[in-house]
Scaffold this motif. Structure first.
Motif, PDB file in Angstrom:
ATOM      1  N   ASP A   3     -33.934  65.870 -37.028  1.00  0.00           N
ATOM      2  CA  ASP A   3     -34.579  66.910 -36.228  1.00  0.00           C
ATOM      3  C   ASP A   3     -34.841  66.460 -34.798  1.00  0.00           C
ATOM      4  N   LEU A   4     -34.947  65.160 -34.589  1.00  0.00           N
ATOM      5  CA  LEU A   4     -35.266  64.632 -33.260  1.00  0.00           C
ATOM      6  C   LEU A   4     -34.028  64.233 -32.467  1.00  0.00           C
ATOM      7  N   TYR A   5     -32.878  64.252 -33.118  1.00  0.00           N
ATOM      8  CA  TYR A   5     -31.650  63.839 -32.445  1.00  0.00           C
ATOM      9  C   TYR A   5     -31.133  64.972 -31.567  1.00  0.00           C
ATOM     10  N   PRO A   6     -30.648  64.741 -30.304  1.00  0.00           N
ATOM     11  CA  PRO A   6     -30.536  63.446 -29.637  1.00  0.00           C
ATOM     12  C   PRO A   6     -31.635  63.157 -28.610  1.00  0.00           C
ATOM     13  N   GLY A   7     -32.528  64.132 -28.350  1.00  0.00           N
ATOM     14  CA  GLY A   7     -33.460  64.000 -27.245  1.00  0.00           C
ATOM     15  C   GLY A   7     -34.339  62.772 -27.291  1.00  0.00           C
ATOM     16  N   VAL A   8     -34.942  62.511 -28.453  1.00  0.00           N
ATOM     17  CA  VAL A   8     -35.848  61.371 -28.582  1.00  0.00           C
ATOM     18  C   VAL A   8     -35.112  60.053 -28.400  1.00  0.00           C
ATOM     19  N   TYR A   9     -33.884  59.975 -28.846  1.00  0.00           N
ATOM     20  CA  TYR A   9     -33.133  58.723 -28.741  1.00  0.00           C
ATOM     21  C   TYR A   9     -32.629  58.489 -27.324  1.00  0.00           C
ATOM     22  N   ILE A  10     -32.400  59.574 -26.578  1.00  0.00           N
ATOM     23  CA  ILE A  10     -32.111  59.420 -25.155  1.00  0.00           C
ATOM     24  C   ILE A  10     -33.331  58.857 -24.435  1.00  0.00           C
ATOM     25  N   PHE A  11     -34.518  59.350 -24.810  1.00  0.00           N
ATOM     26  CA  PHE A  11     -35.759  58.816 -24.236  1.00  0.00           C
ATOM     27  C   PHE A  11     -35.919  57.340 -24.587  1.00  0.00           C
ATOM     28  N   ARG A  12     -35.609  56.968 -25.821  1.00  0.00           N
ATOM     29  CA  ARG A  12     -35.699  55.560 -26.226  1.00  0.00           C
ATOM     30  C   ARG A  12     -34.763  54.701 -25.382  1.00  0.00           C
ATOM     31  N   ASN A  13     -33.550  55.173 -25.133  1.00  0.00           N
ATOM     32  CA  ASN A  13     -32.603  54.411 -24.321  1.00  0.00           C
ATOM     33  C   ASN A  13     -33.098  54.283 -22.878  1.00  0.00           C
ATOM     34  N   CYS A  14     -33.758  55.320 -22.391  1.00  0.00           N
ATOM     35  CA  CYS A  14     -34.310  55.265 -21.036  1.00  0.00           C
ATOM     36  C   CYS A  14     -35.434  54.232 -20.935  1.00  0.00           C
ATOM     37  N   THR A  15     -36.262  54.145 -21.972  1.00  0.00           N
ATOM     38  CA  THR A  15     -37.316  53.124 -21.958  1.00  0.00           C
ATOM     39  C   THR A  15     -36.721  51.724 -21.956  1.00  0.00           C
ATOM     40  N   ALA A  16     -35.630  51.533 -22.704  1.00  0.00           N
ATOM     41  CA  ALA A  16     -34.952  50.226 -22.698  1.00  0.00           C
ATOM     42  C   ALA A  16     -34.376  49.920 -21.324  1.00  0.00           C
ATOM     43  N   MET A  17     -33.841  50.938 -20.652  1.00  0.00           N
ATOM     44  CA  MET A  17     -33.306  50.735 -19.306  1.00  0.00           C
ATOM     45  C   MET A  17     -34.408  50.355 -18.325  1.00  0.00           C
ATOM     46  N   LEU A  18     -35.583  50.970 -18.465  1.00  0.00           N
ATOM     47  CA  LEU A  18     -36.696  50.636 -17.572  1.00  0.00           C
ATOM     48  C   LEU A  18     -37.166  49.199 -17.786  1.00  0.00           C
ATOM     49  N   ILE A  19     -37.190  48.759 -19.042  1.00  0.00           N
ATOM     50  CA  ILE A  19     -37.570  47.372 -19.321  1.00  0.00           C
ATOM     51  C   ILE A  19     -36.544  46.411 -18.729  1.00  0.00           C
ATOM     52  N   THR A  20     -35.262  46.775 -18.808  1.00  0.00           N
ATOM     53  CA  THR A  20     -34.229  45.945 -18.206  1.00  0.00           C
ATOM     54  C   THR A  20     -34.360  45.925 -16.683  1.00  0.00           C
ATOM     55  N   MET A  21     -34.711  47.077 -16.097  1.00  0.00           N
ATOM     56  CA  MET A  21     -34.932  47.120 -14.659  1.00  0.00           C
ATOM     57  C   MET A  21     -36.107  46.231 -14.255  1.00  0.00           C
ATOM     58  N   ASN A  22     -37.089  46.084 -15.143  1.00  0.00           N
ATOM     59  CA  ASN A  22     -38.188  45.158 -14.888  1.00  0.00           C
ATOM     60  C   ASN A  22     -37.679  43.730 -14.774  1.00  0.00           C
ATOM     61  N   CYS A  23     -36.689  43.400 -15.608  1.00  0.00           N
ATOM     62  CA  CYS A  23     -36.088  42.058 -15.548  1.00  0.00           C
ATOM     63  C   CYS A  23     -35.357  41.837 -14.226  1.00  0.00           C
ATOM     64  N   LEU A  24     -34.820  42.905 -13.645  1.00  0.00           N
ATOM     65  CA  LEU A  24     -34.170  42.794 -12.344  1.00  0.00           C
ATOM     66  C   LEU A  24     -35.192  42.793 -11.210  1.00  0.00           C
ATOM     67  N   GLY A  25     -36.294  43.496 -11.410  1.00  0.00           N
ATOM     68  CA  GLY A  25     -37.310  43.577 -10.363  1.00  0.00           C
ATOM     69  C   GLY A  25     -38.154  42.322 -10.239  1.00  0.00           C
ATOM     70  N   ASN A  26     -38.377  41.615 -11.350  1.00  0.00           N
ATOM     71  CA  ASN A  26     -39.194  40.398 -11.303  1.00  0.00           C
ATOM     72  C   ASN A  26     -38.660  39.350 -10.335  1.00  0.00           C
ATOM     73  N   PRO A  27     -37.351  39.012 -10.366  1.00  0.00           N
ATOM     74  CA  PRO A  27     -36.864  38.028  -9.390  1.00  0.00           C
ATOM     75  C   PRO A  27     -37.007  38.495  -7.950  1.00  0.00           C
ATOM     76  N   ILE A  28     -36.851  39.809  -7.718  1.00  0.00           N
ATOM     77  CA  ILE A  28     -36.962  40.319  -6.353  1.00  0.00           C
ATOM     78  C   ILE A  28     -38.388  40.158  -5.833  1.00  0.00           C
ATOM     79  N   ILE A  29     -39.362  40.505  -6.673  1.00  0.00           N
ATOM     80  CA  ILE A  29     -40.761  40.443  -6.234  1.00  0.00           C
ATOM     81  C   ILE A  29     -41.275  39.006  -6.210  1.00  0.00           C
ATOM     82  N   TYR A  30     -41.016  38.250  -7.279  1.00  0.00           N
ATOM     83  CA  TYR A  30     -41.627  36.924  -7.423  1.00  0.00           C
ATOM     84  C   TYR A  30     -40.859  35.827  -6.702  1.00  0.00           C
ATOM     85  N   THR A  31     -39.524  35.907  -6.713  1.00  0.00           N
ATOM     86  CA  THR A  31     -38.734  34.805  -6.186  1.00  0.00           C
ATOM     87  C   THR A  31     -38.353  35.007  -4.729  1.00  0.00           C
TER      88      THR A  31
END
Length: 281
Positions: free
Chosen positions: A227-255
């Motif tokens: 019943d939740l497919y595909p909208g909720v899983y697209i949202f889940r993938n977006c949250t994973a992308m944001l966490i990955t973007m955090n991994c890219l943003g940390n070196p820019i801000i900290y290093t």
């Protein structure tokens, strides 16, 4: 990897804050690697990432462990920066390299233990109830146990420490101004710290708030996967992308900004002792 190799090749690694920066890069590397692993499983067999499978336990556990390690490292950096500024007037305590190494070890042990709980049996592989919709075969109660306290720590502790740093710099600037001393160094450091602190906190908020919202939705949801497919899983993938973007943003801000910020804080640390002592005399 660029951050890690650069830190390993320079003598700055001997500084306490550089140990935390390098370990943050390791955590971000593990997060990116585990996210890539999950992406490959999604490409080869999308059903197991939707309906859950034993094959998803290991990558999700590694993903959880790396995210927790990243959060704990961000908190450790915030605390170290606060101690470096707050204790700059005192000689009894200094943040040493051994303290940073101890913090790194504690962070990894805690992240490893909490992240591997599903591998130790806290999962819903053989249960129909309490099963997570977004992160099967994880249990909803495990996600709540992991998400709520760590999200609170990730948001509250850095916010408190960086606000305290800004307040301390402002108070010292006012003291120097009252004594007729030049306050250009303090003003520049205060602006730099405030700007960097806002970037850090906003990056953390943007990266992890959607994931926390997904966990809350998972806990309150009573619908099945189809019943939740595909909208909720697209949202889940977006949250994973944001966490990955955090991994890219940390070196820019900290290093990339660490050299400028570190120079400001070092100059501040050296000048503040002499000027305020002279003011006291």
């Amino acid at each position: 990897c660029t951050v890690i190799f650069t830190r390993m090749a320079t003598k700055d690694l001997h500084k306490p804050i550089s140990v935390l920066f390098c370990n943050l890069a390791f955590s971000d590397l593990f997060t990116s690697f585990s996210g890539f692993w999950i992406s490959m499983l999604f490409i080869t067999n999308p059903d197991i990432t939707i309906f859950g499978s034993k094959d998803m336990l290991a990558p999700y556990a590694l993903y959880t462990m790396s995210i927790l390690s990243t959060i704990y490292n961000l908190v450790s950096i915030a605390i170290e920066r606060y101690l470096a500024v707050a204790e700059s007037m005192r000689t009894r305590f200094r943040v040493a390299r051994n303290h940073s190494i101890a913090a790194v070890l504690i962070n990894w042990v805690l992240a490893f233990f909490l992240g591997c709980l599903p591998l130790m049996g806290w999962n819903c592989l053989h249960m129909e109830k309490n099963l997570s919709v977004l992160y099967s075969p994880f249990c909803v109660d495990y996600l709540i146990f992991i998400a709520i306290p760590n999200v609170v720590v990730a948001f509250i502790v850095p916010l408190f420490t960086y606000l305290r740093i800004i307040i301390i710099l402002r108070k010292r600037k006012l003291k120097m101004k009252a004594c007729g001393q030049a306050t250009g160094t303090y003003k520049s450091a205060e602006i730099q710290v405030a700007r960097t602190s806002i970037f850090i906190w906003l990056l953390t908020l943007i990266s992890y708030a959607p994931f926390f919202a997904g966990v809350v939705f998972d806990a309150t949801n009573h619908q099945c996967h189809i019943d939740l497919y595909p909208g909720v899983y697209i949202f889940r993938n977006c949250t994973a992308m944001l966490i990955t973007m955090n991994c890219l943003g940390n070196p820019i801000i900290y290093t990339l900004k660490a050299k400028t910020l570190g120079a400001k804080l070092k100059a501040l640390k050296c000048l503040s002792t002499n000027r305020v002592r002279a003011c006291t005399v």
